[in-house]
Design an enzyme around this catalytic site. Structure first.
Site, PDB file in Angstrom:
ATOM      1  N   ASP A 289     -50.387 -14.764 -32.653  1.00  0.00           N
ATOM      2  CA  ASP A 289     -49.412 -15.742 -32.192  1.00  0.00           C
ATOM      3  C   ASP A 289     -50.206 -16.910 -31.583  1.00  0.00           C
ATOM      4  O   ASP A 289     -51.431 -16.870 -31.461  1.00  0.00           O
ATOM      5  CB  ASP A 289     -48.415 -15.130 -31.198  1.00  0.00           C
ATOM      6  CG  ASP A 289     -47.117 -15.950 -31.156  1.00  0.00           C
ATOM      7  OD1 ASP A 289     -47.119 -17.106 -31.648  1.00  0.00           O
ATOM      8  OD2 ASP A 289     -46.102 -15.462 -30.631  1.00  0.00           O
TER       9      ASP A 289
HETATM   10  C1  NOJ Z   1     -45.051 -19.041 -30.834  1.00  0.00           C
HETATM   11  C2  NOJ Z   1     -43.973 -18.060 -31.140  1.00  0.00           C
HETATM   12  O1  NOJ Z   1     -44.070 -16.933 -30.286  1.00  0.00           O
HETATM   13  C3  NOJ Z   1     -43.977 -17.565 -32.596  1.00  0.00           C
HETATM   14  O2  NOJ Z   1     -42.821 -16.818 -32.819  1.00  0.00           O
HETATM   15  C4  NOJ Z   1     -44.086 -18.730 -33.533  1.00  0.00           C
HETATM   16  O3  NOJ Z   1     -44.063 -18.258 -34.870  1.00  0.00           O
HETATM   17  C5  NOJ Z   1     -45.362 -19.489 -33.240  1.00  0.00           C
HETATM   18  N1  NOJ Z   1     -45.303 -20.003 -31.866  1.00  0.00           N
HETATM   19  C6  NOJ Z   1     -45.602 -20.633 -34.219  1.00  0.00           C
HETATM   20  O4  NOJ Z   1     -44.674 -21.640 -34.030  1.00  0.00           O
END
Ligand code: NOJ
Length: 744
Positions: A289
């Site tokens: 993430d």
């Molecule tokens: C953070 C989020 O937790 C995740 O779900 C997302 O896919 C990513 N950012 C990318 O935007």
């Protein structure tokens, strides 16, 4: 006049809505590995690390932009993947840099959070889960994928399958609610919809199941918080939807921000290697993430970012999302012997395989056809699919005196901050959705005899609009009041400690109730709310979540009775925050609730039961359940041959006992009465959504398998223990008929 080409493209868009093939775990296709090896042999270390690097682009007020540093990284081969860039022109421009200006011409992956639609916005995932309609959910993901892939994208960060038992956690809106069985079926449907018939088709994208794992168990519902639960509990209640998504062929997996058993998920070898790769046989790649490698320093398990990169690679993370850690430190770590080139190569193989699988080496611009983009986005068939699943996602929570459906002759007072609103309707994580494309509730009710007053804002203390709202209420036959949250009050980093109706909205409803006229509350929100006063005083309540582009049409269909509501809650609604977490599949405890005994498990100031339980939802008709039978195959009837599985055939007669046609979600729960570890008092193991005409009755059957009766036993093995089971069937987790069977 429409050109033949655009007609053909529209026909492709329609065809792409059709159902996809049965699921199976992603396996590299024949011939791919040899191509990967040939390419890998030519790559420098820097180029390899580049394939493990993913950076964002930006979307400024004047359009898409990319930071100069990242563009140079693409040129040098140091950045092999991008996210947040979409639209065929922008993607083409960036892909051109990769395939014309780099040494090895390796195309880029383009990722984006396409969570509930790209341009045609569907209900938020929690809302869509309330439809319990797997075909409609798959179709929704199919449309999203068809649109996004027509806009340059080849990878979506979906589905999010984290179990949500704590409505304070804002991210419950992105998932399928509290239940592992429902969550698993929905996870499969979404993966199938996203990846279509096969990876490499021009209208399919790579899915990315997230957030692995256990993110939904963040303590106190506070986003990014610690998780600490036993392995048995984790395997039984949290892991199944991730595994279902992997088994359905999800090509990629995203790690979660939280820790599990004291180790951040992004550096957790037990999760990424033992469970995901060895137990489940996952062959795609793992991405982190957002900066979650870097955050392992804050977690306090490594002293610096270099060590964080080593922990991540050693645990099994292939791609670094936005952290830049692999780019900055992997080379040094390799020189110091903290990691091996073999590990890097393995990660690169996993990424390259999927680039080949997508067909990007044959045609790096295959997702960049501007005419297809124009014809696909917001296609009429897509809007129709959105309206269909939107109305199926609405849950009727209360309907005293059959206040609903409304009659066309009634004078309506339409009130509330969300009644004439468009900005909130696309919810959080709204892709490339434009709220101006949404149909508001007021627009949906066009043609009715209605007056409108806002009454108040979603937030704030201003009650100056109450007087006008009460004035038009006084002139009406029925009051429809649309209230709820703002879209950004749920989703990431949007935990709420108080999950009531914000601002003075509840006061407005109470004032309207004092008029004595029927008050129909239309809720728009991203999580279960605790609204006991509204539950008591309102005449009727519709939970509509955020339904996206077709909101107004879908709600109007239900208000007029042109569609009979059939949604069932995927997550329990508490009476108050003090009950959280409250969910249906709890354990019995040693002192189960007894109203006549003080010394049992309960509150002295609140009921144990939620306001509305999992699986609950009313209809404009009624259903009866009769003649429930469960026939297990015993050792005798199935023969004593070793290895033969237990099966239970369950049948029940379901009848529509009301005056209108309707759909019912027939839910099957089990309880294992004695287990070597404590068992939930109810666990969903099957459901069927059926349509019945008034007076129609049908026998519904389920076939329970041995796996359905199995669990993680005291010795940690997964299996069934013979003995007594309660089999329960009904239209809600709290209203079931029960039959007991003995499984030998
Ligand atoms: C953070 C989020 O937790 C995740 O779900 C997302 O896919 C990513 N950012 C990318 O935007």
């Amino acid at each position: 006049m429409q050109s033949i080409k655009s007609f053909i493209l529209q026909a492709i868009a329609l065809l792409s809505l059709q159902s996809t093939l049965p699921a199976q775990n992603y396996q590299p296709s024949a011939g791919i590995n040899a191509r990967v090896e040939a390419l890998l042999a030519k790559m420098t270390l820097e180029e390899k690390i580049g394939q493990l690097t993913l950076y964002t682009t930006d979307w400024g007020s004047t359009g898409p932009t990319i930071r100069e540093g990242y563009k140079n990284d693409i040129r040098s081969g140091a950045c092999g993947n991008l996210f947040n860039s979409h639209s065929t022109t922008f993607v083409r421009e960036l892909q051109k840099v990769a395939v014309e200006e780099t040494r090895l011409k390796i195309p880029l992956l383009f990722g984006f959070d396409v969570i509930h639609g790209y341009k045609t916005i569907f209900p938020i995932p929690l809302g869509e889960a309330a439809s319990w309609d797997l075909d409609a959910i798959e179709k929704s993901a199919r449309v999203a994928s068809a649109e996004a892939s027509a806009a340059g994208l080849n990878w979506t960060f979906a589905p999010m399958v984290d179990i949500g038992r704590d409505p304070r956690w804002g991210r419950v809106m992105e998932g399928a609610g509290e239940d592992p069985y429902l969550g698993s079926r929905i996870a499969e449907a979404r993966v199938k919809g996203i990846q279509g018939k096969k990876i490499g088709d021009p209208d399919a994208m790579l899915a990315c199941v997230k957030h692995f794992a256990g993110y939904g168990a963040a303590m106190g519902g506070r986003d990014y918080n610690t998780v600490d639960i036993s392995e048995k509990y984790f395997r039984e209640f949290y892991l199944p939807p991730y595994q279902a998504a992997v088994n359905a062929g999800a090509a990629t997996v995203m790690t979660s921000f939280n820790d599990y058993d004291g180790v951040p998920a992004t550096g957790n070898k037990f999760l990424l290697d033992n469970i995901l790769r060895k137990e489940w046989g996952f062959e795609g790649f793992v991405v982190t993430d957002y900066t979650s490698i870097n955050e392992m320093v804050n977690h306090g398990v490594v002293a610096n970012e270099k060590e964080a990169g080593e922990l991540a690679l050693n645990a099994g993370v292939d791609m670094d999302l936005q952290g830049g850690i692999y780019q900055s430190y992997l080379k040094k770590s390799l020189q110091e012997g903290k990691i091996t080139e073999k590990q890097i190569d393995e990660a690169v193989r996993r990424v390259l395989r999927l680039k080949f699988e997508l067909g990007l080496f044959e045609d790096p611009y295959k997702f960049c056809n501007a005419e297809r983009e124009k014809n696909t986005l917001l296609a009429p068939a897509h809007r129709a699919a959105a309206r269909e699943v939107s109305r199926k996602s609405i849950v009727l929570l209360k309907n005293d005196n059959n206040a609903l459906p409304l009659r066309k002759t009634q004078k309506i007072a339409l009130i509330g901050p969300l009644a004439d609103n468009k900005t909130e309707l696309i919810g959080n994580w709204n892709g490339a959705g434009n709220f101006n494309d949404c149909v508001s509730l007021k627009e949906g009710l066009q043609g009715a005899s209605l007056q409108y007053a806002k009454g108040c804002e979603v937030e704030g203390t201003d009650k100056s609009g109450f007087a006008e709202a009460l004035r038009i209420a006084g002139q009406s036959d029925v009051i429809v009041v649309a209230v709820g949250e703002k879209a950004m009050m749920s989703g990431e980093a949007a935990a709420r400690a108080h999950i009531n109706l914000p601002g003075v909205q509840e006061e407005l409803i109470m004032e309207l109730c004092k008029t004595g006229k029927p008050v129909v509350v239309v809720l728009m929100n991203g999580r279960p709310l605790a609204i006991p006063a509204v539950a008591e005083k309102a005449t009727a309540i519709l939970e509509t979540w955020w339904l996206g582009t077709e909101t107004g049409h879908a709600i109007a269909d239900v208000l007029w009775g042109e569609y009979n509501p059939s949604g069932k809650l995927p997550m329990s609604f508490p009476r108050s925050e003090g009950q959280i977490p409250v969910f249906y599949n709890e354990k019995n405890t040693g002192r189960p609730f007894d109203p006549n005994s003080k010394w049992t498990s309960k509150y002295i100031d609140e009921a144990n039961s939620p306001q509305w339980p999992f699986g609950f939802g009313l209809s404009y008709t009624t259903f009866s359940y009769n003649n429930l039978k469960a026939t297990p195959e015993t050792a005798a009837t199935r023969g004593l041959a070793a290895g033969k599985q237990v099966k239970i055939r369950v049948s029940v007669q379901v009848a529509n006992t009301g005056k209108v046609a309707g759909e019912e979600v027939v839910q099957l729960y089990i309880r294992d009465l004695v287990g070597s570890t404590t068992r939930p008092v109810k666990a969903l193991k099957g459901f069927q959504k059926i349509a019945l005409k008034p007076g129609e009755s049908r026998e519904i059957t389920f076939n329970l398998t041995q796996d359905d009766l199995s669990f993680y036993r005291r010795d940690n093995t997964f299996g069934m223990e013979p003995g007594a089971f309660d089999i329960m069937v009904g239209g809600s987790s709290s209203e079931v008929k029960t039959v007991r069977v003995d499984v030998k």
